[in-house]
Design an enzyme around this catalytic site. Structure first.
Site: not given
Length: 289
Positions: A87, A193
């Site tokens: 990420s 996400h």
């Protein structure tokens, strides 16, 4: 071959970077000037618990990861064959590959953190013991259509993302399934996400348009595609990363398929090192995965 891995949100801890800020004083001062606050004080003193607020966490981790990487290169002068980041950590991988300089990356993650921190009505949870396909089936079977799969961390560690009330509903569902070994709510401020980040993604897309990226000198494995970045796709992939799943398991499997591969985590903590062990062990135990 060797891959350097950079951790993302969740790996932050008070005291991180303590030995680095004075050694890399110029970069630390540049970060302070860009952000408008002291990075050293944030990481070492954690005023108002800011280190665990997304808009502060992301710049802090980016800076500490960069300094950790520069220290590593300074000490052993070994450039990796591949880089990847979980990420937020993907920005450090792109920095290591030369896609942008230190301050450009910091400007990107500051904006990313600000936008993601504004989506405060969501929640995330880790489901242990099921594959991504099994988690998806369970969500569909129990009518939890508003929950997305956010991270596929290992063959049997999947993170889900959605509205707070829906994640609460999912808790009883997954805890009632015999193969689930743990359902663990994450200490995050939003449904990262997932579809609930679409507004943040749209704003970030606009922000990215003013940036130019340099040629990548080391293959960077993308969270979105679990394959190396293509030079002309950096803008779109960075935007997509905000509301797409992190395909960490697939990314590591891709690297393992390259042959003998060593992995070194660069930054605070050992979260990614633990996931590497899980991926290797769970893949060997479940060859059909």
């Amino acid at each position: 071959m060797i891959t350097y891995l950079f951790p993302g949100q969740g790996s932050q801890k008070q005291g991180m970077g303590s030995s680095l800020f004075d050694e890399f004083k110029d970069l630390t001062e540049q970060a302070d000037e860009t952000l408008g606050y002291s990075m050293k004080r944030l990481c070492l003193e954690n005023p108002y618990s800011n280190l665990h607020k997304t808009q502060f966490t992301q710049p802090a981790l980016y800076v500490v990861n960069v300094l950790s990487y520069l220290k590593k290169i300074q000490d052993n002068d070994i450039k990796p064959d591949y880089v990847a980041g979980h990420s937020l950590g993907e920005y450090n991988a792109l920095f290591a590959a030369g896609a942008f300089d230190f301050i450009t990356g910091l400007q990107l993650v500051r904006k990313r953190g600000e936008l993601m921190s504004m989506a405060t009505d969501g929640k995330m949870a880790a489901v242990m013991g099921l594959t991504a396909a099994q988690v998806s089936d369970a969500l569909q079977t129990h009518g939890l259509h508003t929950i997305d799969i956010a991270n596929m961390n290992s063959p049997h560690q999947v993170v889900i993302s959605g509205r707070k009330e829906d994640i609460e509903r999912a808790k009883s569902v997954f805890e009632g399934l015999k193969d689930v070994t743990m359902f663990h709510p994450l200490n995050v401020s939003g449904a990262f996400h997932s579809r609930y980040m679409s507004e943040a993604k749209q704003e970030f897309e606009k922000f990215l348009q003013s940036f130019h990226f340099s040629a990548i000198s080391i293959p960077v494995i993308s969270n979105v595609h679990a394959r190396p970045y293509e030079q002309d796709g950096i803008h779109s992939v960075l935007a997509d990363q905000i509301d797409h799943s992190v395909r960490w398991n697939d990314s590591i499997r891709y690297l393992l398929d390259k042959g003998r591969m060593e992995f070194e985590e660069v930054g605070p903590g050992h979260v990614l090192t633990g996931l590497i062990h899980r991926i290797k062990n769970e893949t060997e135990a479940s060859p059909a995965m």
